[in-house]
Design a protein around this motif. Structure first.
Motif, PDB file in Angstrom:
ATOM      1  N   GLY A  37     -13.972 -37.645   6.885  1.00  0.00           N
ATOM      2  CA  GLY A  37     -15.303 -37.286   7.413  1.00  0.00           C
ATOM      3  C   GLY A  37     -15.874 -36.156   7.075  1.00  0.00           C
ATOM      4  N   SER A  38     -16.907 -35.606   7.324  1.00  0.00           N
ATOM      5  CA  SER A  38     -17.515 -34.435   7.449  1.00  0.00           C
ATOM      6  C   SER A  38     -16.985 -33.465   8.220  1.00  0.00           C
ATOM      7  CB  SER A  38     -18.985 -34.266   7.513  1.00  0.00           C
ATOM      8  OG  SER A  38     -19.164 -34.422   8.749  1.00  0.00           O
ATOM      9  N   PRO A  39     -16.869 -32.041   7.992  1.00  0.00           N
ATOM     10  CA  PRO A  39     -16.264 -30.944   8.893  1.00  0.00           C
ATOM     11  C   PRO A  39     -16.849 -30.967  10.186  1.00  0.00           C
ATOM     12  CG  PRO A  39     -16.307 -30.190   6.414  1.00  0.00           C
ATOM     13  CD  PRO A  39     -16.911 -31.523   6.388  1.00  0.00           C
ATOM     14  N   PHE A  40     -18.321 -30.958   9.967  1.00  0.00           N
ATOM     15  CA  PHE A  40     -19.202 -31.180  11.216  1.00  0.00           C
ATOM     16  C   PHE A  40     -18.608 -32.087  12.248  1.00  0.00           C
ATOM     17  CE2 PHE A  40     -22.681 -32.771  13.466  1.00  0.00           C
ATOM     18  CZ  PHE A  40     -23.075 -31.833  14.177  1.00  0.00           C
ATOM     19  N   CYS A  41     -18.485 -33.371  11.757  1.00  0.00           N
ATOM     20  CA  CYS A  41     -18.456 -34.463  12.584  1.00  0.00           C
ATOM     21  C   CYS A  41     -16.730 -34.534  13.117  1.00  0.00           C
ATOM     22  CB  CYS A  41     -18.429 -35.745  11.721  1.00  0.00           C
ATOM     23  SG  CYS A  41     -20.282 -36.070  11.573  1.00  0.00           S
ATOM     24  N   ASP A  42     -15.855 -33.897  12.113  1.00  0.00           N
ATOM     25  CA  ASP A  42     -14.537 -34.003  12.607  1.00  0.00           C
ATOM     26  C   ASP A  42     -14.260 -33.367  13.796  1.00  0.00           C
ATOM     27  OD1 ASP A  42     -14.006 -35.768  10.667  1.00  0.00           O
ATOM     28  OD2 ASP A  42     -12.984 -34.177   9.077  1.00  0.00           O
ATOM     29  N   ALA A  43     -14.999 -31.790  13.641  1.00  0.00           N
ATOM     30  CA  ALA A  43     -15.016 -30.685  14.664  1.00  0.00           C
ATOM     31  C   ALA A  43     -15.566 -31.249  16.243  1.00  0.00           C
ATOM     32  CB  ALA A  43     -15.381 -29.498  14.420  1.00  0.00           C
ATOM     33  N   LYS A  44     -16.911 -31.896  15.860  1.00  0.00           N
ATOM     34  CA  LYS A  44     -17.560 -32.298  17.208  1.00  0.00           C
ATOM     35  C   LYS A  44     -16.867 -33.684  17.642  1.00  0.00           C
ATOM     36  CE  LYS A  44     -21.373 -29.778  17.052  1.00  0.00           C
ATOM     37  NZ  LYS A  44     -21.655 -29.026  18.210  1.00  0.00           N
ATOM     38  N   CYS A  45     -16.179 -34.456  16.935  1.00  0.00           N
ATOM     39  CA  CYS A  45     -15.656 -35.685  17.502  1.00  0.00           C
ATOM     40  C   CYS A  45     -14.338 -35.307  18.099  1.00  0.00           C
ATOM     41  CB  CYS A  45     -15.404 -36.619  16.356  1.00  0.00           C
ATOM     42  SG  CYS A  45     -17.136 -37.648  16.002  1.00  0.00           S
ATOM     43  N   ALA A  46     -13.540 -34.124  17.586  1.00  0.00           N
ATOM     44  CA  ALA A  46     -12.375 -33.837  18.071  1.00  0.00           C
ATOM     45  C   ALA A  46     -12.531 -33.431  19.512  1.00  0.00           C
ATOM     46  CB  ALA A  46     -11.711 -32.755  17.255  1.00  0.00           C
ATOM     47  N   THR A  47     -13.848 -32.498  19.750  1.00  0.00           N
ATOM     48  CA  THR A  47     -14.005 -32.000  21.140  1.00  0.00           C
ATOM     49  C   THR A  47     -14.415 -33.221  21.967  1.00  0.00           C
ATOM     50  OG1 THR A  47     -14.745 -29.836  20.219  1.00  0.00           O
ATOM     51  CG2 THR A  47     -15.488 -30.666  22.110  1.00  0.00           C
ATOM     52  N   ARG A  48     -15.033 -34.068  21.542  1.00  0.00           N
ATOM     53  CA  ARG A  48     -15.704 -35.239  22.216  1.00  0.00           C
ATOM     54  C   ARG A  48     -14.598 -36.062  22.786  1.00  0.00           C
ATOM     55  NH1 ARG A  48     -20.284 -36.410  25.181  1.00  0.00           N
ATOM     56  NH2 ARG A  48     -20.643 -38.558  25.122  1.00  0.00           N
ATOM     57  N   CYS A  49     -13.542 -36.351  21.870  1.00  0.00           N
ATOM     58  CA  CYS A  49     -12.570 -37.305  22.227  1.00  0.00           C
ATOM     59  C   CYS A  49     -11.236 -36.754  22.711  1.00  0.00           C
ATOM     60  CB  CYS A  49     -12.178 -37.813  20.811  1.00  0.00           C
ATOM     61  SG  CYS A  49     -13.457 -39.002  20.286  1.00  0.00           S
ATOM     62  N   SER A  50     -11.278 -35.234  22.954  1.00  0.00           N
ATOM     63  CA  SER A  50     -10.069 -34.535  23.356  1.00  0.00           C
ATOM     64  C   SER A  50      -9.261 -35.244  24.587  1.00  0.00           C
ATOM     65  CB  SER A  50     -10.437 -33.094  23.489  1.00  0.00           C
ATOM     66  OG  SER A  50     -11.102 -32.768  24.639  1.00  0.00           O
ATOM     67  N   LYS A  51     -10.233 -35.816  25.551  1.00  0.00           N
ATOM     68  CA  LYS A  51      -9.740 -36.003  26.980  1.00  0.00           C
ATOM     69  C   LYS A  51      -9.517 -37.559  26.895  1.00  0.00           C
ATOM     70  CE  LYS A  51     -10.801 -32.154  29.684  1.00  0.00           C
ATOM     71  NZ  LYS A  51     -11.703 -31.857  30.850  1.00  0.00           N
ATOM     72  N   ALA A  52      -9.987 -38.420  25.782  1.00  0.00           N
ATOM     73  CA  ALA A  52     -10.090 -39.711  25.772  1.00  0.00           C
ATOM     74  C   ALA A  52      -8.566 -40.424  25.879  1.00  0.00           C
ATOM     75  CB  ALA A  52     -10.491 -40.345  24.389  1.00  0.00           C
ATOM     76  N   SER A  53      -8.422 -41.529  26.400  1.00  0.00           N
ATOM     77  CA  SER A  53      -7.032 -42.247  26.424  1.00  0.00           C
ATOM     78  C   SER A  53      -6.810 -42.851  25.277  1.00  0.00           C
ATOM     79  CB  SER A  53      -6.968 -43.280  27.607  1.00  0.00           C
ATOM     80  OG  SER A  53      -7.904 -44.184  27.679  1.00  0.00           O
ATOM     81  N   GLU A  54      -7.646 -43.083  24.384  1.00  0.00           N
ATOM     82  CA  GLU A  54      -7.476 -44.109  23.258  1.00  0.00           C
ATOM     83  C   GLU A  54      -8.223 -43.143  22.107  1.00  0.00           C
ATOM     84  OE1 GLU A  54      -6.177 -47.102  22.568  1.00  0.00           O
ATOM     85  OE2 GLU A  54      -5.710 -47.326  24.558  1.00  0.00           O
ATOM     86  N   LYS A  55      -7.405 -41.887  21.795  1.00  0.00           N
ATOM     87  CA  LYS A  55      -7.716 -40.876  20.818  1.00  0.00           C
ATOM     88  C   LYS A  55      -8.315 -41.411  19.506  1.00  0.00           C
ATOM     89  CE  LYS A  55      -5.849 -36.926  22.848  1.00  0.00           C
ATOM     90  NZ  LYS A  55      -6.416 -36.367  23.580  1.00  0.00           N
ATOM     91  N   LYS A  71     -12.652 -42.547  15.699  1.00  0.00           N
ATOM     92  CA  LYS A  71     -13.043 -43.592  14.766  1.00  0.00           C
ATOM     93  C   LYS A  71     -14.746 -43.896  15.075  1.00  0.00           C
ATOM     94  CE  LYS A  71     -12.758 -48.522  13.186  1.00  0.00           C
ATOM     95  NZ  LYS A  71     -12.304 -49.680  13.326  1.00  0.00           N
ATOM     96  N   TYR A  72     -15.092 -44.424  16.143  1.00  0.00           N
ATOM     97  CA  TYR A  72     -16.225 -44.688  16.608  1.00  0.00           C
ATOM     98  C   TYR A  72     -17.218 -43.480  16.484  1.00  0.00           C
ATOM     99  CZ  TYR A  72     -14.742 -49.614  16.883  1.00  0.00           C
ATOM    100  OH  TYR A  72     -14.333 -50.901  16.505  1.00  0.00           O
ATOM    101  N   CYS A  73     -16.490 -42.354  17.279  1.00  0.00           N
ATOM    102  CA  CYS A  73     -17.463 -41.080  17.121  1.00  0.00           C
ATOM    103  C   CYS A  73     -17.810 -40.717  15.749  1.00  0.00           C
ATOM    104  CB  CYS A  73     -16.583 -40.129  17.876  1.00  0.00           C
ATOM    105  SG  CYS A  73     -17.673 -38.538  17.869  1.00  0.00           S
ATOM    106  N   GLY A  74     -16.861 -40.870  14.930  1.00  0.00           N
ATOM    107  CA  GLY A  74     -17.090 -40.322  13.436  1.00  0.00           C
ATOM    108  C   GLY A  74     -18.090 -41.147  12.704  1.00  0.00           C
ATOM    109  N   ILE A  75     -18.019 -42.714  13.133  1.00  0.00           N
ATOM    110  CA  ILE A  75     -19.193 -43.408  12.469  1.00  0.00           C
ATOM    111  C   ILE A  75     -20.355 -43.310  12.850  1.00  0.00           C
ATOM    112  CG2 ILE A  75     -19.843 -45.982  12.449  1.00  0.00           C
ATOM    113  CD1 ILE A  75     -17.050 -46.849  12.631  1.00  0.00           C
TER     114      ILE A  75
END
Length: 88
Positions: free
Chosen positions: A26-44, A49-53
């Motif tokens: 993925g792009s560095p932008f999306c990887d960083a944003k999705c890492a933050t968005r999914c940090s508390k998800a039970s199914e990381k 995957k879906y955040c990146g898409i």
């Protein structure tokens, strides 16, 4: 003869995998944003995957770990085949 063929095959596999890797990253932008968005998800893994898409298609990710989808209408409006929200 068999050893040289095996060596050639191994080298070609290694070279082809190095060319395919950037296509899956993925792009560095999306990887960083999705890492933050999914940090508390039970199914990381699934969340990432879906955040990146969604990020690659919409070029944005809402802030925080949950909600705030109004910040990115494209992200908010993406639906799966059953009509449920696609983006975490």
């Amino acid at each position: 003869m068999k050893l040289s063929f095996a060596t050639l095959l191994l080298c070609s596999l290694l070279l082809s995998s190095s060319f395919l890797e950037p296509a899956f990253a993925g792009s560095p932008f999306c990887d960083a944003k999705c890492a933050t968005r999914c940090s508390k998800a039970s199914e990381k893994v699934r969340c990432l995957k879906y955040c990146g898409i969604c990020c690659e298609e919409c070029k944005c990710v809402p802030s925080g770990t949950y909600g705030h989808k109004d910040e990115c209408p494209c992200y908010r409006d993406k639906r799966d085949s059953k009509g449920r929200p696609k983006c975490p």
